[in-house]
Motif scaffolding. Structure first.
Motif, PDB file in Angstrom:
ATOM      1  N   GLN A   1     -15.030  44.578 -24.153  1.00 23.48           N
ATOM      2  CA  GLN A   1     -13.963  45.343 -23.930  1.00 23.48           C
ATOM      3  C   GLN A   1     -14.027  46.563 -23.650  1.00 23.48           C
ATOM      4  O   GLN A   1     -15.184  47.876 -24.140  1.00 23.48           O
ATOM      5  CB  GLN A   1     -13.498  45.372 -25.600  1.00 23.48           C
ATOM      6  N   LEU A   2     -13.082  47.871 -22.931  1.00 25.04           N
ATOM      7  CA  LEU A   2     -13.251  48.816 -22.372  1.00 25.04           C
ATOM      8  C   LEU A   2     -12.149  50.146 -23.643  1.00 25.04           C
ATOM      9  O   LEU A   2     -11.356  49.666 -23.942  1.00 25.04           O
ATOM     10  CB  LEU A   2     -12.211  48.749 -20.975  1.00 25.04           C
ATOM     11  N   LEU A   3     -13.085  51.218 -23.610  1.00 23.57           N
ATOM     12  CA  LEU A   3     -13.337  51.796 -24.480  1.00 23.57           C
ATOM     13  C   LEU A   3     -12.206  53.145 -23.460  1.00 23.57           C
ATOM     14  O   LEU A   3     -12.642  53.812 -22.744  1.00 23.57           O
ATOM     15  CB  LEU A   3     -13.635  52.294 -25.734  1.00 23.57           C
TER      16      LEU A   3
ATOM     17  N   GLU B   1     -10.090  56.153 -22.785  1.00 25.55           N
ATOM     18  CA  GLU B   1      -9.348  57.033 -23.556  1.00 25.55           C
ATOM     19  C   GLU B   1      -8.885  58.605 -22.493  1.00 25.55           C
ATOM     20  O   GLU B   1      -9.822  59.538 -22.684  1.00 25.55           O
ATOM     21  CB  GLU B   1      -9.923  57.804 -24.580  1.00 25.55           C
TER      22      GLU B   1
ATOM     23  N   TYR C   1     -16.719  62.378 -15.496  1.00 25.31           N
ATOM     24  CA  TYR C   1     -17.050  61.719 -14.305  1.00 25.31           C
ATOM     25  C   TYR C   1     -16.182  60.196 -15.089  1.00 25.31           C
ATOM     26  O   TYR C   1     -16.090  59.039 -14.260  1.00 25.31           O
ATOM     27  CB  TYR C   1     -18.745  61.666 -14.518  1.00 25.31           C
ATOM     28  N   TYR C   2     -16.771  59.959 -16.763  1.00 22.09           N
ATOM     29  CA  TYR C   2     -16.622  58.335 -16.423  1.00 22.09           C
ATOM     30  C   TYR C   2     -14.748  58.529 -16.908  1.00 22.09           C
ATOM     31  O   TYR C   2     -14.237  57.371 -17.119  1.00 22.09           O
ATOM     32  CB  TYR C   2     -17.018  58.016 -18.500  1.00 22.09           C
TER      33      TYR C   2
ATOM     34  N   LEU D   1     -14.200  57.001 -13.696  1.00 28.86           N
ATOM     35  CA  LEU D   1     -14.260  55.626 -13.714  1.00 28.86           C
ATOM     36  C   LEU D   1     -13.532  55.185 -14.054  1.00 28.86           C
ATOM     37  O   LEU D   1     -12.925  54.228 -13.322  1.00 28.86           O
ATOM     38  CB  LEU D   1     -15.566  55.923 -14.059  1.00 28.86           C
ATOM     39  N   MET D   2     -12.813  55.642 -15.660  1.00 26.53           N
ATOM     40  CA  MET D   2     -11.962  55.077 -16.261  1.00 26.53           C
ATOM     41  C   MET D   2     -10.772  54.736 -15.639  1.00 26.53           C
ATOM     42  O   MET D   2      -9.952  53.167 -15.654  1.00 26.53           O
ATOM     43  CB  MET D   2     -12.031  55.183 -17.344  1.00 26.53           C
TER      44      MET D   2
ATOM     45  N   THR E   1     -10.998  52.341 -12.249  1.00 28.54           N
ATOM     46  CA  THR E   1     -11.272  50.982 -13.029  1.00 28.54           C
ATOM     47  C   THR E   1     -10.389  50.144 -13.163  1.00 28.54           C
ATOM     48  O   THR E   1      -9.873  49.146 -12.826  1.00 28.54           O
ATOM     49  CB  THR E   1     -11.807  50.550 -13.927  1.00 28.54           C
TER      50      THR E   1
ATOM     51  N   THR F   1     -14.837  59.401  -7.849  1.00 27.94           N
ATOM     52  CA  THR F   1     -16.272  59.491  -8.709  1.00 27.94           C
ATOM     53  C   THR F   1     -17.045  59.213  -6.961  1.00 27.94           C
ATOM     54  O   THR F   1     -18.204  60.116  -7.350  1.00 27.94           O
ATOM     55  CB  THR F   1     -16.826  58.271  -9.248  1.00 27.94           C
TER      56      THR F   1
END
Lengths: 290, 243
Positions: free
Chosen positions: B5-7, B9, B65-66, B69-70, B73, B82
């Protein structure tokens, strides 16, 4: 005749097993009628002069291997590992996000930000994923910075330590097994398979137990003895990441096989390819002849 | 085996914005209110379906960065990407990418042992940050500084020779604009923006006989912005200036 560059650093050369593996790689290239030369970090400007680059050093976007890979890509030279594969595989958040997006089976996984991790959230994570859990710092390799936790307090403690290195950490359900499959995949095709037999004192393929480092055993397994579902999953995982060389670690859990991680720059010095004598020829062929 | 599962936000996008022009720039410099640029805060503005994410820390494995990235994705268009971030903050890669995009860059070499002064050196390792470079002024101190940057020779470093009379120049680029009145630096900032699309970045240059040449890019803390830079950034974030 083409020229293969093999990028190494001093750490690669410090291990006798690695040296033997490098010599086998060079021999394979020469037997195929190509030249091979070692390229060191200070020789990065030589990269545009080779026809293919094979990186044999610990890859990370923050170290010199990424520079080498990116320089090869800038020059349009085939490279293993390519920069995208290094970027994805070096960061477990990136890698699991990619695998999940592509529908590849992985243990149930959550990403936790340092902003979100409170005692209440830690309890929720256990409710969602069960106990025990495995916590991973995203840049982990060789099972470093991977820990098993059994209570919310422990999760908080480990995660806070890892947050010094990364703003996010990975939390996964624990899948128990006595060995991992390692499936080698090259350009989306099966290359080799072996088993990493996990030491009885730990749940990791490499660990420090009572001050002593214990390593997994390596058992190369011929293709006909590898479950087709494991090979299929390995290939799907490799293709989800890219078109390079990958070592896919797979556990056979109660609900079927699942991918534990996909490694770029997979080890080939531990006997992984004993039952597959043409692994280096395949790699050289991919870099210089495709 | 159940899927993971991806979180997700990502920060909520702000208002749409378009390219800065002269009057808009003056207007921005007058802006006195806007989003709070607090430590670690991440902001975003959206234009033509592209989310521009603003952070004081784009470094690898950071919150920003994340967040990017999300979004990547999920297939959303986001700047900087990124890959651009990784390229920007690894000095030799930054220079090569910039050079290919037509930006004048410093001559560089990768070394592991002592080099002659004067030169600028950047560490190339997991813990190195482009904002921590060293200037080797003389051969005597060079040895110690190289030892420091390479962790006693363990890691390589990137060196850039300083010609006689050359100076290090720095400027903060906000969506490709700098407060400097030097046209060479303004051109450099515009080129860096076109190549890397990083909304907030410090540009380090070597200014020598061959003119201004890019040395590196590094992150900028909000607390280091001048009042005029804060106002300009705030104006962008609140949609008072247009990209």
């Amino acid at each position: 005749m083409s020229r293969l560059g093999i990028f190494v650093d001093r750490k690669t050369l410090s291990s006798a097993e690695q040296l033997n593996a490098l010599i086998r790689c060079r021999d394979a290239a020469e037997e195929m009628g190509h030249g091979a030369e070692f390229i060191f970090p200070v020789d990065i400007r030589k990269i545009p002069q080779v026809d293919g680059l094979f990186i044999r050093a610990r890859t990370d976007p923050m170290n010199i291997t990424y520079v080498a890979s990116r320089m090869a890509a800038f020059a349009g030279i085939p490279v293993i590992d390519d920069p995208d594969s290094i970027q994805v595989c070096s960061d477990k958040v990136h890698m699991y996000a990619r695998l999940m997006r592509e529908g590849v089976e992985v243990p149930r996984t959550l990403f936790l930000s340092f902003r979100d991790l409170t005692p209440a959230r830690a309890r929720e994570v256990f409710d969602e994923l069960g106990s025990p859990l495995v916590v991973k710092e995203p840049s982990t390799s060789f099972s470093l910075r991977v820990e098993k936790v059994e209570a919310p307090g422990e999760l908080l403690q480990v995660a806070r330590r890892y947050f010094k290195l990364s703003d996010w950490v990975v939390v996964q359900e624990y899948v128990e097994s006595t060995y991992d499959w390692r499936v080698g995949v090259l350009r989306g095709r099966f290359l080799y398979a072996c088993k990493y037999i996990i030491p009885s004192q730990t749940f990791k393929i490499q660990d420090s137990v009572n001050g002593h480092v214990v390593y997994c055993g390596v058992e190369s397994v011929p293709p006909q003895m590898v479950p087709p579902a494991v090979i299929d999953l390995g290939i799907r995982a490799g293709r989800a990441i890219g078109n390079g060389l990958y070592g896919v670690d797979i556990k056979e859990g109660p609900a079927g096989p699942c991918v534990i991680e996909v490694n770029d720059n997979p080890s080939l010095e531990g006997g992984e390819d004993t039952a597959y004598p043409h692994v280096y020829r395949e790699i050289v062929h991919t870099l210089l002849e495709v | 085996m159940p899927d993971g599962q991806l979180l997700l936000e990502p920060p909520a996008p702000g208002e749409a914005i378009t390219r800065l022009s002269g009057p808009a720039r003056r207007h921005a410099l007058r802006a006195k209110s806007g989003p709070v640029l607090s430590r670690g805060s991440i902001h975003s503005v959206e234009r033509d379906g592209v989310v521009h994410l603003v952070s004081e820390n784009y470094s690898y494995k950071s919150e920003a960065y994340y967040a990017i990235l999300m979004q990547e994705t999920q297939g959303r268009r986001v700047e900087p990407g990124t890959k651009a971030i990784l390229d920007a903050f690894v000095v030799p890669v930054c220079l090569e990418r910039a050079r290919m995009d037509g930006i004048p860059v410093a001559d560089y070499a990768i070394s592991q042992s002592c080099i002659p002064a004067p030169a600028v050196i950047y560490g190339l390792n997991y813990f190195a940050c482009t904002s921590h470079f060293e200037v080797l002024c003389d051969d005597e101190s060079a040895r110690e500084l190289v030892r420091h940057v390479t962790n006693n020779g363990k890691y390589p470093f990137c060196s850039q020779r300083l010609e006689a009379g050359a100076r290090i120049e720095r400027a903060v680029s906000i969506f490709g604009n700098v407060s400097s009145t030097d046209p060479a630096m303004a051109g450099m900032a515009a080129g860096v923006w076109d190549s890397f699309c990083i909304p907030l970045v410090e540009i380090i240059c070597i200014d020598g006989p061959c003119g201004l040449r890019l040395s590196s890019l590094c992150p900028v803390r909000y607390s280091r912005l001048t009042p005029a830079e804060r106002d300009l950034l705030s104006a962008y974030l609140s949609g008072q200036v247009f990209l």
